[in-house]
Write a protein that holds these residues in place. Structure first.
Motif, PDB file in Angstrom:
ATOM      1  N   LYS A 130      34.859  33.940  30.648  1.00 31.69           N
ATOM      2  CA  LYS A 130      34.830  35.021  31.622  1.00 31.69           C
ATOM      3  C   LYS A 130      34.762  34.628  33.060  1.00 31.69           C
ATOM      4  CE  LYS A 130      32.688  38.670  28.627  1.00 31.69           C
ATOM      5  NZ  LYS A 130      31.562  39.718  28.708  1.00 31.69           N
ATOM      6  N   ASN A 131      34.677  33.000  33.050  1.00 31.82           N
ATOM      7  CA  ASN A 131      34.529  32.393  34.378  1.00 31.82           C
ATOM      8  C   ASN A 131      35.826  32.734  35.202  1.00 31.82           C
ATOM      9  OD1 ASN A 131      34.774  30.735  36.576  1.00 31.82           O
ATOM     10  ND2 ASN A 131      33.272  29.239  35.371  1.00 31.82           N
ATOM     11  N   HIS A 132      35.640  33.779  36.176  1.00 33.31           N
ATOM     12  CA  HIS A 132      36.410  34.287  36.885  1.00 33.31           C
ATOM     13  C   HIS A 132      37.679  33.682  37.812  1.00 33.31           C
ATOM     14  CE1 HIS A 132      38.379  37.907  38.705  1.00 33.31           C
ATOM     15  NE2 HIS A 132      38.228  37.472  39.927  1.00 33.31           N
ATOM     16  N   TRP A 133      36.711  32.740  38.427  1.00 35.34           N
ATOM     17  CA  TRP A 133      37.493  31.935  39.421  1.00 35.34           C
ATOM     18  C   TRP A 133      38.490  30.664  38.602  1.00 35.34           C
ATOM     19  CZ3 TRP A 133      39.671  33.763  42.955  1.00 35.34           C
ATOM     20  CH2 TRP A 133      38.967  34.679  43.836  1.00 35.34           C
ATOM     21  N   ALA A 134      37.784  30.353  37.485  1.00 35.19           N
ATOM     22  CA  ALA A 134      38.349  29.291  36.700  1.00 35.19           C
ATOM     23  C   ALA A 134      39.764  29.945  36.016  1.00 35.19           C
ATOM     24  CB  ALA A 134      37.378  28.823  35.165  1.00 35.19           C
ATOM     25  N   LEU A 135      39.711  31.262  35.472  1.00 39.17           N
ATOM     26  CA  LEU A 135      40.828  31.990  35.224  1.00 39.17           C
ATOM     27  C   LEU A 135      41.822  32.179  36.262  1.00 39.17           C
ATOM     28  CD1 LEU A 135      39.220  35.002  33.295  1.00 39.17           C
ATOM     29  CD2 LEU A 135      40.550  33.255  32.137  1.00 39.17           C
ATOM     30  N   ILE A 136      41.453  32.582  37.379  1.00 40.45           N
ATOM     31  CA  ILE A 136      42.319  32.371  38.400  1.00 40.45           C
ATOM     32  C   ILE A 136      43.135  31.241  38.874  1.00 40.45           C
ATOM     33  CG2 ILE A 136      42.664  33.173  41.007  1.00 40.45           C
ATOM     34  CD1 ILE A 136      42.349  35.583  39.081  1.00 40.45           C
ATOM     35  N   MET A 137      42.031  30.400  39.060  1.00 36.18           N
ATOM     36  CA  MET A 137      42.762  28.676  39.449  1.00 36.18           C
ATOM     37  C   MET A 137      43.902  28.336  38.500  1.00 36.18           C
ATOM     38  SD  MET A 137      39.387  26.912  41.154  1.00 36.18           S
ATOM     39  CE  MET A 137      40.396  25.497  41.435  1.00 36.18           C
ATOM     40  N   THR A 138      43.458  28.575  36.880  1.00 32.46           N
ATOM     41  CA  THR A 138      44.278  28.169  36.189  1.00 32.46           C
ATOM     42  C   THR A 138      45.750  28.892  36.201  1.00 32.46           C
ATOM     43  OG1 THR A 138      42.478  27.783  34.498  1.00 32.46           O
ATOM     44  CG2 THR A 138      44.624  27.783  33.672  1.00 32.46           C
ATOM     45  N   GLY A 139      45.758  30.286  36.421  1.00 36.68           N
ATOM     46  CA  GLY A 139      46.820  30.924  36.634  1.00 36.68           C
ATOM     47  C   GLY A 139      47.497  30.334  37.956  1.00 36.68           C
ATOM     48  N   ASN A 140      47.007  30.205  38.945  1.00 33.89           N
ATOM     49  CA  ASN A 140      47.245  29.420  40.187  1.00 33.89           C
ATOM     50  C   ASN A 140      48.289  28.368  40.178  1.00 33.89           C
ATOM     51  OD1 ASN A 140      46.494  31.662  41.634  1.00 33.89           O
ATOM     52  ND2 ASN A 140      44.822  30.492  42.733  1.00 33.89           N
ATOM     53  N   ILE A 141      47.516  27.399  39.229  1.00 36.70           N
ATOM     54  CA  ILE A 141      48.225  26.001  38.903  1.00 36.70           C
ATOM     55  C   ILE A 141      49.409  26.248  38.154  1.00 36.70           C
ATOM     56  CG2 ILE A 141      47.774  23.863  37.741  1.00 36.70           C
ATOM     57  CD1 ILE A 141      44.907  23.760  38.713  1.00 36.70           C
ATOM     58  N   LEU A 142      49.280  27.056  37.297  1.00 36.32           N
ATOM     59  CA  LEU A 142      50.538  27.245  36.205  1.00 36.32           C
ATOM     60  C   LEU A 142      51.559  27.808  37.184  1.00 36.32           C
ATOM     61  CD1 LEU A 142      48.753  28.613  32.973  1.00 36.32           C
ATOM     62  CD2 LEU A 142      49.904  26.413  33.090  1.00 36.32           C
ATOM     63  N   ALA A 143      51.304  28.818  38.095  1.00 38.35           N
ATOM     64  CA  ALA A 143      52.272  29.508  38.900  1.00 38.35           C
ATOM     65  C   ALA A 143      52.818  28.559  39.885  1.00 38.35           C
ATOM     66  CB  ALA A 143      51.792  30.950  39.410  1.00 38.35           C
ATOM     67  N   HIS A 144      51.934  28.113  40.447  1.00 37.91           N
ATOM     68  CA  HIS A 144      52.419  27.026  41.679  1.00 37.91           C
ATOM     69  C   HIS A 144      53.159  25.960  41.491  1.00 37.91           C
ATOM     70  CE1 HIS A 144      49.323  28.917  44.790  1.00 37.91           C
ATOM     71  NE2 HIS A 144      50.331  29.944  44.239  1.00 37.91           N
ATOM     72  N   TYR A 145      52.638  24.837  40.467  1.00 33.92           N
ATOM     73  CA  TYR A 145      52.881  23.688  40.028  1.00 33.92           C
ATOM     74  C   TYR A 145      53.640  23.522  39.040  1.00 33.92           C
ATOM     75  CZ  TYR A 145      49.272  22.846  43.752  1.00 33.92           C
ATOM     76  OH  TYR A 145      48.734  22.919  44.813  1.00 33.92           O
ATOM     77  N   GLN A 146      53.494  24.434  37.906  1.00 39.10           N
ATOM     78  CA  GLN A 146      54.274  24.411  36.662  1.00 39.10           C
ATOM     79  C   GLN A 146      55.368  25.358  36.800  1.00 39.10           C
ATOM     80  OE1 GLN A 146      51.867  23.869  33.309  1.00 39.10           O
ATOM     81  NE2 GLN A 146      50.511  22.266  34.032  1.00 39.10           N
ATOM     82  N   HIS A 147      55.260  26.213  37.646  1.00 38.48           N
ATOM     83  CA  HIS A 147      56.462  27.264  37.786  1.00 38.48           C
ATOM     84  C   HIS A 147      56.472  27.995  36.374  1.00 38.48           C
ATOM     85  CE1 HIS A 147      57.195  25.260  41.565  1.00 38.48           C
ATOM     86  NE2 HIS A 147      57.661  24.277  41.035  1.00 38.48           N
ATOM     87  N   ASP A 148      55.279  28.366  36.015  1.00 35.15           N
ATOM     88  CA  ASP A 148      55.280  29.335  34.560  1.00 35.15           C
ATOM     89  C   ASP A 148      54.396  30.603  34.834  1.00 35.15           C
ATOM     90  OD1 ASP A 148      55.027  30.208  31.950  1.00 35.15           O
ATOM     91  OD2 ASP A 148      54.452  28.263  31.279  1.00 35.15           O
TER      92      ASP A 148
END
Length: 658
Positions: A130-148
């Motif tokens: 439930k680590n909220h910002w870990a979830l958000i940051m993981t999503g950000n990296i996947l969206a920004h850098y891996q374009h997924d």
């Protein structure tokens, strides 16, 4: 410590090796137990009704608060190498703390190592799903850098599942969807985020980003400005918002649209005040734009000149037209003023800077160069103190009444403020410029920058490199303007101008005089000069308001014996002159007094009298007597309260002759 994981697809995202044990609880327990084993301490793993409960026993190192805060401070200072070393040590000592892994993930991402960043974030989520910002940051990296974006959405949705009212997370999701070209999906999140918190600046930035993606520059500009207005911190979001606003504003600049805005306003002013307005390019003028009032140049039209190469030049033209509007409104109510300065004002200015001039001389500058430089400073300081307070009213009027002009105003003011920053911070300028003048100029520039920030949210205060004293005074000046802002009466801008001048101690370098009185006086002088076939010297300034104050003080009082004595001196002097010479003297002293005479000052000179200087009272005495002898029919128009003094002086002269 208990960690709870529901057995679902997300669990196998976190623990890929457990996917093979999806239908085997015992094997699943072993996989989970292996991961959560720390040194000698093995967790107790229980699976009940599709839920995994991991109980970690044993006392691990928990006293990390001060060291953890130090890591965060290093991150804030962007000292990521040191931060990484310290957080890695903390993880070794207490690997079960999810936030340690999350912070390491953030550090790795900032260092550009996105793959290891995701691994650290996944570790954070394994310890706390439930680590909220870990979830958000993981999503950000996947969206920004891996374009997924599809993979990113799994983490985003999990974050919202735990915090369904998190408008920040919703906005982040919306922004990443916009970057992925999914604008409609983005709006589902952004609309909900806005409903939860309509003042959240990041949501307005996201709206601006969406508008820009759809080439709707008007909405992009407006929303980006709102984002800056709602975000007083000059952080990354502010920088991103400014970039969108600046790009959109430049895209909105259109010569035809600008011409239409200008022409509509000019037509309205022509119709209301009955004088034609001519607008022309002039690359030779010293300022970006200027207006020449018809009355001041003996024309039947007003002339606006502008430098065509300035960005968003239509704003500059509109600014000058608003000068005309304010002056016309003040004139209708007999409150218009003329800003004037004369040689006496200039002398006071130069005397105040004698030490600075001497320093410049010691550096090897020629006297002529020094004189030219300080004359330009005198002109510039007067120009700034006249324009700075009035310009606030003008820019506010333009902002409120011409919404289509706002992109032009945004770009134009940005350029002008940056010019002011350069003029008061450039080391090459500061090596010779007097500190006192630079400080006053910077304070006025800061007041203008505050106004720009209030209108558009662009914060350029720190770029001015002002002292605390300069910033505080600028805030006081602006606060005084705000008292007038919403209930300004015609001509109030001149009251504000005088008040600012006194606070900056520049009130002795100019005068504000009544426009009507000046025109009557100058028209009379011009007519008499024409009748006497005397050329009028070129002058820039009319009579000083200090004369009116002086008149009011003396009205109705007893005879001023000093003035009477000076008049006796004048009467005796004029006996030596012919009528023609007295007429010429009267006209020339009339022109001089039109420049403004302070009764208590000294050092004045008079026409035809060489080799001596006079006090202000002496000048006024000669002024009165010369007109009493040359143009007695116009004596009243001088508005000098010396009738009794003159009669007494004549009696004294007569007594001396008898």
């Amino acid at each position: 410590m208990h960690i709870i994981h529901p057995i679902n697809d997300f669990l196998f995202e976190l623990f890929p090796k457990a996917k093979d044990a999806e239908n085997d609880n015992e094997l699943l327990k072993k996989v989970i137990e292996h991961y959560y084993t720390v040194g000698p301490y093995k967790p107790t793993v229980t699976i009940v009704h599709g839920i995994i409960d991991i109980a970690i026993e044993g006392e691990l190192i928990e006293k990390h608060n001060s060291r953890y805060r130090k890591v965060l401070e290093l991150c804030d200072a962007r000292r990521y190498k040191e931060a990484k070393e310290q957080i890695t040590q903390l993880i070794k000592e207490a690997p079960h703390i999810s936030e340690y892994h999350r912070v390491l993930g953030q550090i790795l991402s900032e260092q550009g190592d996105q793959d290891d960043a995701i691994n650290s974030l996944i570790d954070a989520l394994r310890w706390d799903p439930k680590n909220h910002w870990a979830l958000i940051m993981t999503g950000n990296i996947l969206a920004h850098y891996q374009h997924d974006i599809d993979a990113a959405m799994k983490y985003y949705e999990s974050a919202l599942q735990h915090k369904p009212d998190d408008y920040d997370a919703m906005t982040i999701i919306g922004i990443n969807l916009i970057h992925s070209g999914k604008n409609d999906e983005a709006m589902l999140y952004l609309d909900k985020a806005w409903q939860l918190n309509p003042d959240f600046p990041k949501t307005h930035y996201a709206f601006a980003l969406r508008a820009a993606a759809e080439h709707n520059n008007k909405n992009a500009f407006e929303m980006a400005v709102v984002a800056m207005l709602k975000n007083p911190i000059q952080d990354l979001l502010y920088q991103q918002s400014f970039k969108v606003a600046n790009t959109a504003a430049n895209a909105l600049l259109d010569a035809q649209m600008g011409d239409e805005i200008v022409q509509e306003f000019a037509d309205r002013l022509e119709k209301k005040y009955g004088k034609k307005i001519v607008i022309q390019k002039d690359a030779t003028i010293k300022t970006a734009a200027k207006i020449e009032f018809a009355e001041n140049y003996q024309r039947d039209y007003h002339l606006v000149k502008y430098k065509p190469d300035y960005p968003a030049v239509h704003h500059l033209i509109m600014h000058e037209l608003t000068h005309l509007l304010l002056a016309a409104e003040a004139r209708e109510n007999s409150r218009n003023k003329r800003f004037v300065s004369d040689e006496e004002n200039k002398k006071r200015f130069l005397r105040s800077l004698e030490k600075d001039a001497r320093k410049m001389s010691k550096k090897g500058y020629d006297e002529a160069v020094i004189n030219e430089y300080y004359t330009s400073l005198f002109t510039g300081m007067n120009g700034q103190i006249f324009n700075a307070p009035i310009d606030l009213f003008i820019e506010d009027y333009l902002y409120q009444n011409f919404p289509k002009l706002r992109p032009y105003q945004f770009i134009s003011l940005l350029g002008l403020i940056n010019e002011g920053i350069h003029a008061t911070t450039d080391p090459n300028i500061l090596t010779i410029a007097p500190h006192a003048i630079m400080s006053k100029s910077k304070t006025l520039n800061l007041a203008s920058a505050i106004h720009y920030m209030k209108l558009y949210g662009v914060n350029l205060i720190e770029e001015h490199k002002g002292t605390n004293t300069e910033k505080k005074l600028a805030e006081q000046l602006y606060g005084e303007y705000q008292q007038y802002q919403n209930e300004r009466g015609s001509g109030d801008e001149y009251d504000l101008l005088l008040s600012w001048a006194r606070k900056l101690y520049v009130q002795n370098y100019f005068a504000l005089v009544d426009d009507t009185d000046y025109r009557l006086h100058s028209d009379l002088i011009a007519r008499l000069c024409a009748e006497a076939k005397v050329d009028m010297p070129a002058i820039d300034t009319p009579e000083d308001e200090k004369m009116k104050t002086f008149t009011d003080v003396h009205q109705g009082k007893d005879i001023n014996l000093a003035v009477s004595q000076y008049m006796v001196e004048a009467l005796q002097y004029f006996k030596k002159l012919t009528d023609s010479e007295i007429n010429t003297f009267a006209l020339q002293i009339g022109l001089k007094c039109a420049d403004g005479i302070s009764p208590d000052n000294e050092g004045y000179t008079l026409p035809l009298i060489e080799g001596r200087t006079f006090t202000g009272y002496q000048v006024l005495a000669y002024y009165y007597v010369s007109w009493a002898k040359a143009f007695p029919e116009y004596l009243e128009q001088l508005q000098l309260p010396f009738d009794k003094e003159y009669e007494f002086a004549k009696e004294m002269v007569d007594m001396g002759e008898n």
